[in-house]
Design an enzyme around this catalytic site. Structure first.
Site, mmCIF file in Angstrom:
data_model
loop_
_atom_site.group_PDB
_atom_site.id
_atom_site.type_symbol
_atom_site.label_atom_id
_atom_site.label_comp_id
_atom_site.label_asym_id
_atom_site.label_seq_id
_atom_site.Cartn_x
_atom_site.Cartn_y
_atom_site.Cartn_z
ATOM 1 N N HIS A 204 0.803 -1.237 0.000
ATOM 2 C CA HIS A 204 0.000 0.000 0.000
ATOM 3 C C HIS A 204 0.833 1.284 0.000
ATOM 4 C CE1 HIS A 204 -0.107 1.582 4.266
ATOM 5 N NE2 HIS A 204 0.356 0.376 4.515
ATOM 6 N N THR A 243 -2.938 -19.346 4.515
ATOM 7 C CA THR A 243 -3.327 -19.346 3.105
ATOM 8 C C THR A 243 -2.985 -18.002 2.480
ATOM 9 O OG1 THR A 243 -5.081 -20.907 3.548
ATOM 10 C CG2 THR A 243 -5.292 -19.603 1.531
ATOM 11 N N CYS A 330 0.907 8.097 12.314
ATOM 12 C CA CYS A 330 0.733 7.179 13.439
ATOM 13 C C CYS A 330 0.803 7.915 14.765
ATOM 14 C CB CYS A 330 1.806 6.103 13.425
ATOM 15 S SG CYS A 330 2.038 5.383 11.816
HETATM 16 C C1 PLP Z 1 4.024 2.127 6.502
HETATM 17 C C2 PLP Z 1 5.295 1.656 7.079
HETATM 18 C C3 PLP Z 1 5.368 0.474 7.824
HETATM 19 C C4 PLP Z 1 4.148 -0.364 8.118
HETATM 20 O O1 PLP Z 1 3.648 -0.969 6.977
HETATM 21 P P1 PLP Z 1 2.223 -1.696 6.960
HETATM 22 O O2 PLP Z 1 2.207 -2.442 5.686
HETATM 23 O O3 PLP Z 1 1.222 -0.601 7.013
HETATM 24 O O4 PLP Z 1 2.160 -2.592 8.156
HETATM 25 C C5 PLP Z 1 6.598 0.075 8.305
HETATM 26 N N1 PLP Z 1 7.708 0.802 8.075
HETATM 27 C C6 PLP Z 1 7.678 1.944 7.371
HETATM 28 C C7 PLP Z 1 8.937 2.694 7.137
HETATM 29 C C8 PLP Z 1 6.478 2.410 6.857
HETATM 30 O O5 PLP Z 1 6.456 3.556 6.164
#
Ligand code: PLP
Length: 406
Positions: A204, A243, A330
């Site tokens: 994402h 899975t 966050c």
């Molecule tokens: C977004 C992010 C994560 C967490 O990723 P998710 O797929 O949302 O769990 C971890 N490390 C960094 C540097 C990020 O930018």
């Protein structure tokens, strides 16, 4: 031009329509379980997963079999760090990381400390958010088994000297994990030339779907072993049972392929927009400060502090038509100033005024111009309302003022 404008691409990215299109059949008629070895439904799913492995591996200079699918970078970070610490416990229990890492790394390290499984050194960074390889060298002891440092910081965009650290880790025979969630697909990443043994990434952040990621685990030179964190059917070479999320994995693979094809042109596009935004804002506003490194940074990241403008009030002024973030998404639920900016030595006052502009693939120059106009308008309005700004303009040295605390 459509509004609201999305300029928070380090929090998540919109799906690329090409990625969505590739995924759609796997929600429908191609529903098979990739672990079903004895019928065409399973074969079709397995074939799609294998294609995705190759697409991901190609983007980072790895081999398909070295890709382990996970639910995202948080899980990949947990699996890499806990998996290595638990597997190699007889070899050593010391881990080196940095104070500016993502919470997925920091909280994993803290959990390992609490359970007594590891001792962790949290390295500081310079004024630009960069770790000094000499500090890494000095922190290494004969108990060190893992170095975990990110490719690019999600708040300030600073790129770490990954190649130097990878080389150092090799020299000392220590495993090197890199959270490259922000770096992959945006800047050239290569696990061979960068000397990376484990690498986390997430769909994402690269215009793919949420809830799907991968961990690269080096198979040769050295072969990296992990204690699995999920028990079950022994999928993914026994490292991650469950899975497989076939549509998500197809999306991640396709997202990597598009990133690989467009990496250079997209970086040029984003640097152009970033420069336009920075110059537009700094030519119209005084006392705007850049956070992070001036050149060694993600093409799409601009993190600025606007003196006398409280970040949360600023966002309330613009957030109906522009999606931005103050500090990290966050941590903006709490009003603590960002721990990343603190680590750079940015004072509490300025840290509270920081805004992250996260430019992405679908942003345009027209949008940037609109954002400049709105930001200037809101910053000027808030400064007019600020007694501190007024005092500073009158030449009062705010540091000399004795404040009465209630
Ligand atoms: C977004 C992010 C994560 C967490 O990723 P998710 O797929 O949302 O769990 C971890 N490390 C960094 C540097 C990020 O930018």
């Amino acid at each position: 031009m459509q509004r609201p404008i999305y300029m928070d691409n380090q929090a998540t990215t919109p799906m690329d329509p090409r990625v969505l299109e590739a995924m759609l059949p796997y929600f429908g008629e191609k529903f098979g379980n990739a672990a079903s070895r004895n019928h065409p439904f399973g074969w079709a799913a397995e074939e799609a997963v294998d294609t995705a492995r190759e697409q991901i591996a190609k983007l980072i200079g790895a081999k398909g079999k070295e890709i382990i699918f996970t639910s995202g970078a948080t899980e990949s970070d947990n699996l890499a760090i806990k998996g290595v610490v638990e597997f190699y416990k007889d070899k050593g229990t010391h881990v080196i990381t940095a104070v500016t890492e993502h919470k997925a790394v920091l909280d994993t390290c803290k959990a390992l400390e609490r359970s007594g499984k590891a001792q962790v050194t949290y390295l500081g960074v310079d004024q630009y958010g960069m770790v000094n390889p000499d500090d890494v060298r000095q922190a290494i002891s004969d108990k060190t088994i893992l170095i975990s440092l990110m490719y690019a910081n999600n708040e300030i965009g600073t790129l770490h000297p990954i190649r130097e650290i990878g080389k150092l880790a090799k020299e000392k025979g220590i495993l090197f994990h890199c959270d490259a969630t922000q770096g992959v697909g945006k800047v050239p990443v290569n696990v061979e030339s960068d000397g990376i043994d484990l690498l986390s990434l997430s769909a994402h952040k690269i215009y793919g779907p949420k809830g799907c990621g991968a961990l690269y685990v080096r198979a040769k030179g050295p072969r990296v072993r992990l204690t699995p964190q999920m028990d079950g059917g022994g999928h993914e070479r026994g490292m991650r049972s469950g899975t497989l999320n076939v549509p998500g994995i197809v999306g991640l693979g396709h997202a990597c392929e598009v990133c690989g094809q467009e990496l250079e042109s997209e970086a040029a596009h984003l640097i152009g927009l970033r420069t336009r935004l920075y110059e537009g804002l700094t030519s119209k506003l005084e006392e705007v400060y850049l956070n992070g490194h001036p050149t060694q940074r993600l093409p799409g990241n601009l993190n600025l502090s606007f003196s006398y403008v409280e970040g949360e009030s600023f966002l309330m002024g613009v957030n109906h038509d522009i999606a931005l973030s103050s500090g990290s998404a966050c941590t903006s639920a709490t009003l603590e100033p960002s721990y990343v900016l603190k680590a750079l030595g940015v004072g509490e006052e300025l840290a509270h005024t920081s805004i992250r502009f996260g430019l992405g693939r679908f942003n345009t120059a027209e949008e940037v111009d609109y954002v400049i106009g709105r930001v200037v308008e809101v910053v000027e309005r808030l400064r007019e309302l600020s007694p501190l700004y007024e005092m500073a303009k009158e030449g009062i040295d705010l540091k000399s003022v004795q404040w009465n605390r209630a």
